[in-house]
Design a protein around this motif. Sequence first.
Motif, PDB file in Angstrom:
ATOM      1  N   SER A  50       0.815  -1.212   0.000  1.00 29.30           N
ATOM      2  CA  SER A  50       0.000   0.000   0.000  1.00 29.30           C
ATOM      3  C   SER A  50       0.850   1.264   0.000  1.00 29.30           C
ATOM      4  N   GLU A  51       0.269   2.310  -0.597  1.00 26.00           N
ATOM      5  CA  GLU A  51       0.854   3.641  -0.561  1.00 26.00           C
ATOM      6  C   GLU A  51      -0.242   4.628  -0.196  1.00 26.00           C
ATOM      7  N   GLY A  52      -0.160   5.171   1.000  1.00 22.61           N
ATOM      8  CA  GLY A  52      -1.208   6.074   1.464  1.00 22.61           C
ATOM      9  C   GLY A  52      -2.543   5.367   1.532  1.00 22.61           C
ATOM     10  N   ALA A  53      -3.562   5.963   0.901  1.00 21.29           N
ATOM     11  CA  ALA A  53      -4.902   5.359   0.901  1.00 21.29           C
ATOM     12  C   ALA A  53      -5.117   4.420  -0.277  1.00 21.29           C
ATOM     13  N   HIS A  54      -4.076   4.207  -1.078  1.00 22.57           N
ATOM     14  CA  HIS A  54      -4.158   3.251  -2.181  1.00 22.57           C
ATOM     15  C   HIS A  54      -3.644   1.903  -1.657  1.00 22.57           C
ATOM     16  N   VAL A  55      -4.598   1.088  -1.215  1.00 20.69           N
ATOM     17  CA  VAL A  55      -4.271  -0.170  -0.547  1.00 20.69           C
ATOM     18  C   VAL A  55      -4.094  -1.263  -1.591  1.00 20.69           C
ATOM     19  N   LYS A  56      -2.952  -1.930  -1.554  1.00 20.70           N
ATOM     20  CA  LYS A  56      -2.652  -3.021  -2.481  1.00 20.70           C
ATOM     21  C   LYS A  56      -2.163  -4.211  -1.675  1.00 20.70           C
ATOM     22  N   LEU A  57      -2.950  -5.287  -1.691  1.00 28.07           N
ATOM     23  CA  LEU A  57      -2.634  -6.483  -0.917  1.00 28.07           C
ATOM     24  C   LEU A  57      -2.484  -7.674  -1.855  1.00 28.07           C
ATOM     25  N   ILE A  58      -1.413  -8.429  -1.671  1.00 33.28           N
ATOM     26  CA  ILE A  58      -1.141  -9.618  -2.469  1.00 33.28           C
ATOM     27  C   ILE A  58      -1.289 -10.831  -1.550  1.00 33.28           C
ATOM     28  N   GLN A  59      -2.236 -11.683  -1.875  1.00 35.80           N
ATOM     29  CA  GLN A  59      -2.508 -12.861  -1.050  1.00 35.80           C
ATOM     30  C   GLN A  59      -1.802 -14.083  -1.628  1.00 35.80           C
ATOM     31  N   SER A  60      -1.043 -14.763  -0.803  1.00 36.85           N
ATOM     32  CA  SER A  60      -0.335 -15.963  -1.243  1.00 36.85           C
ATOM     33  C   SER A  60      -1.326 -17.036  -1.649  1.00 36.85           C
ATOM     34  N   ASN A  61      -1.012 -17.756  -2.715  1.00 37.65           N
ATOM     35  CA  ASN A  61      -1.885 -18.838  -3.163  1.00 37.65           C
ATOM     36  C   ASN A  61      -1.846 -20.046  -2.239  1.00 37.65           C
ATOM     37  N   ALA A  62      -0.962 -20.040  -1.254  1.00 35.19           N
ATOM     38  CA  ALA A  62      -0.883 -21.159  -0.308  1.00 35.19           C
ATOM     39  C   ALA A  62      -1.829 -20.973   0.872  1.00 35.19           C
ATOM     40  N   VAL A  63      -2.403 -19.784   1.000  1.00 30.05           N
ATOM     41  CA  VAL A  63      -3.151 -19.475   2.215  1.00 30.05           C
ATOM     42  C   VAL A  63      -4.378 -20.364   2.391  1.00 30.05           C
ATOM     43  N   ASN A  64      -5.103 -20.639   1.316  1.00 28.05           N
ATOM     44  CA  ASN A  64      -6.332 -21.422   1.451  1.00 28.05           C
ATOM     45  C   ASN A  64      -6.055 -22.831   1.943  1.00 28.05           C
ATOM     46  N   ASP A  65      -4.939 -23.397   1.546  1.00 27.19           N
ATOM     47  CA  ASP A  65      -4.584 -24.743   1.980  1.00 27.19           C
ATOM     48  C   ASP A  65      -4.298 -24.796   3.479  1.00 27.19           C
ATOM     49  N   LYS A  66      -3.936 -23.649   4.057  1.00 31.75           N
ATOM     50  CA  LYS A  66      -3.544 -23.606   5.461  1.00 31.75           C
ATOM     51  C   LYS A  66      -4.687 -23.171   6.378  1.00 31.75           C
ATOM     52  N   VAL A  67      -5.384 -22.098   6.000  1.00 31.19           N
ATOM     53  CA  VAL A  67      -6.352 -21.514   6.933  1.00 31.19           C
ATOM     54  C   VAL A  67      -7.741 -21.289   6.351  1.00 31.19           C
ATOM     55  N   GLY A  68      -7.931 -21.488   5.065  1.00 25.62           N
ATOM     56  CA  GLY A  68      -9.252 -21.302   4.476  1.00 25.62           C
ATOM     57  C   GLY A  68      -9.464 -19.901   3.941  1.00 25.62           C
ATOM     58  N   GLU A  69     -10.716 -19.500   3.819  1.00 23.53           N
ATOM     59  CA  GLU A  69     -11.081 -18.228   3.202  1.00 23.53           C
ATOM     60  C   GLU A  69     -10.743 -17.050   4.104  1.00 23.53           C
ATOM     61  N   ILE A  70     -10.354 -15.924   3.480  1.00 21.67           N
ATOM     62  CA  ILE A  70     -10.021 -14.707   4.206  1.00 21.67           C
ATOM     63  C   ILE A  70     -11.101 -13.654   3.964  1.00 21.67           C
ATOM     64  N   THR A  71     -11.447 -12.918   5.034  1.00 20.25           N
ATOM     65  CA  THR A  71     -12.385 -11.805   4.944  1.00 20.25           C
ATOM     66  C   THR A  71     -11.617 -10.494   5.056  1.00 20.25           C
ATOM     67  N   TYR A  72     -11.877  -9.578   4.113  1.00 20.04           N
ATOM     68  CA  TYR A  72     -11.276  -8.247   4.125  1.00 20.04           C
ATOM     69  C   TYR A  72     -12.373  -7.262   4.524  1.00 20.04           C
ATOM     70  N   ASN A  73     -12.242  -6.665   5.694  1.00 20.08           N
ATOM     71  CA  ASN A  73     -13.236  -5.743   6.228  1.00 20.08           C
ATOM     72  C   ASN A  73     -12.802  -4.309   5.914  1.00 20.08           C
ATOM     73  N   LEU A  74     -13.620  -3.589   5.147  1.00 25.09           N
ATOM     74  CA  LEU A  74     -13.265  -2.245   4.690  1.00 25.09           C
ATOM     75  C   LEU A  74     -14.214  -1.209   5.281  1.00 25.09           C
ATOM     76  N   SER A  75     -13.655  -0.140   5.847  1.00 25.47           N
ATOM     77  CA  SER A  75     -14.474   0.936   6.400  1.00 25.47           C
ATOM     78  C   SER A  75     -13.725   2.258   6.264  1.00 25.47           C
ATOM     79  N   GLY A  76     -14.402   3.345   6.597  1.00 22.75           N
ATOM     80  CA  GLY A  76     -13.776   4.657   6.577  1.00 22.75           C
ATOM     81  C   GLY A  76     -14.050   5.454   5.312  1.00 22.75           C
ATOM     82  N   VAL A  77     -13.340   6.556   5.165  1.00 22.10           N
ATOM     83  CA  VAL A  77     -13.592   7.509   4.079  1.00 22.10           C
ATOM     84  C   VAL A  77     -12.283   7.920   3.422  1.00 22.10           C
ATOM     85  N   SER A  78     -12.276   7.930   2.092  1.00 25.93           N
ATOM     86  CA  SER A  78     -11.157   8.508   1.344  1.00 25.93           C
ATOM     87  C   SER A  78     -11.659   9.037   0.012  1.00 25.93           C
ATOM     88  N   ALA A  79     -11.253  10.243  -0.325  1.00 18.02           N
ATOM     89  CA  ALA A  79     -11.618  10.855  -1.603  1.00 18.02           C
ATOM     90  C   ALA A  79     -10.586  10.576  -2.683  1.00 18.02           C
TER      91      ALA A  79
END
Length: 327
Positions: A50-79
């Motif tokens: 991420s850079e400032g309010a430009h959020v960039k997340l890269i999820q490893s393709n191994a994650v589902n095999d280990k812990v299952g589905e991920i939830t991304y909770n988004l809130s707040g304000v940005s113009a």
Amino acid sequence: MKRFFVIITAFMATLAVNAVDDNTVEVVFNGSEATVTVADNISSYITDQSEGAHVKLIQSNAVNDKVGEITYNLSGVSADGEFYLEGGYKTTIELAGLSLTNLSGPALNIQNGKRVAISAKKGTENTLTDGQEYTDDLNGCIHCKGHTEFQGKGSLTVAGSYKHAIYSKEYIEVKNLNLTIVSAKKDGIHCKEYFLMKSGTLNIITADDDGIQVELKGDTPTATTADHDDENTGNFYMEDGVLSILQCGGKVIKADGSVNFTGGSQDFDKDAVMEYAATGISSIKVEGLGAKAIYDLNGRQLPAGKSLSRGLYIIRNGKEVKKAVIR
């Protein structure tokens, strides 16, 4: 002793603020900044670019095999922010009181080819707006590479300033959600494979092109299936809910397959629906289409009984007009 107690209390409060549930990433937008908090059990599978309010997340393709589905909770304000996610497993994006505008691209850019659930949390209002010009290979304020399922008992308002308001490279389903598209420079909703409205409310206030367009993915349609599993028909389905399309420059609904209403209520002119009839037949006679008249794309009426080669044709049966794809 009193001073020691105050320090411990403050420390515990900090932990409570930063703690998130397992399999959860919390993103809070605040003007030109965003705070990203990743649950400990998945922290090694998420790369934050991420850079400032430009959020960039890269999820490893191994994650589902280990812990299952991920939830991304988004809130707040940005113009001037965005949420970009790249990954290869099923994902839930929970909107929990989000007002997000990206001046240079989609508000939500989901580069994930699997099922993505976009859910508005109950009791919350969420607004997404994109920029007026950006990269040609991105197609909407919400741009999603995979299956997209809109759900939740909150509300979501989308304004498309460049192309479509909502774009999915695969199917779209709507359930329970109160979804409003206030504007779109192209289609209000554009998807491939099929579109299914199960319940909820969908209001498209204005779209410069079609209200909803459904395309085939590729050239070869599949058969219709009861649960729509692996279906690629270009069909539109409405089972329940309320669908209102007030103004569009093209068709209210345009589909490469068929348009099917089995329930719910519709507030629009059904004469403005354009249905493309897809078929796997390579050669067919005019009377086999059940048409009173058939025309080629130059507007020439073809004689009855004529066999048709592959291509697009206009079919008229009384007031009903369709396009037929002969493959």
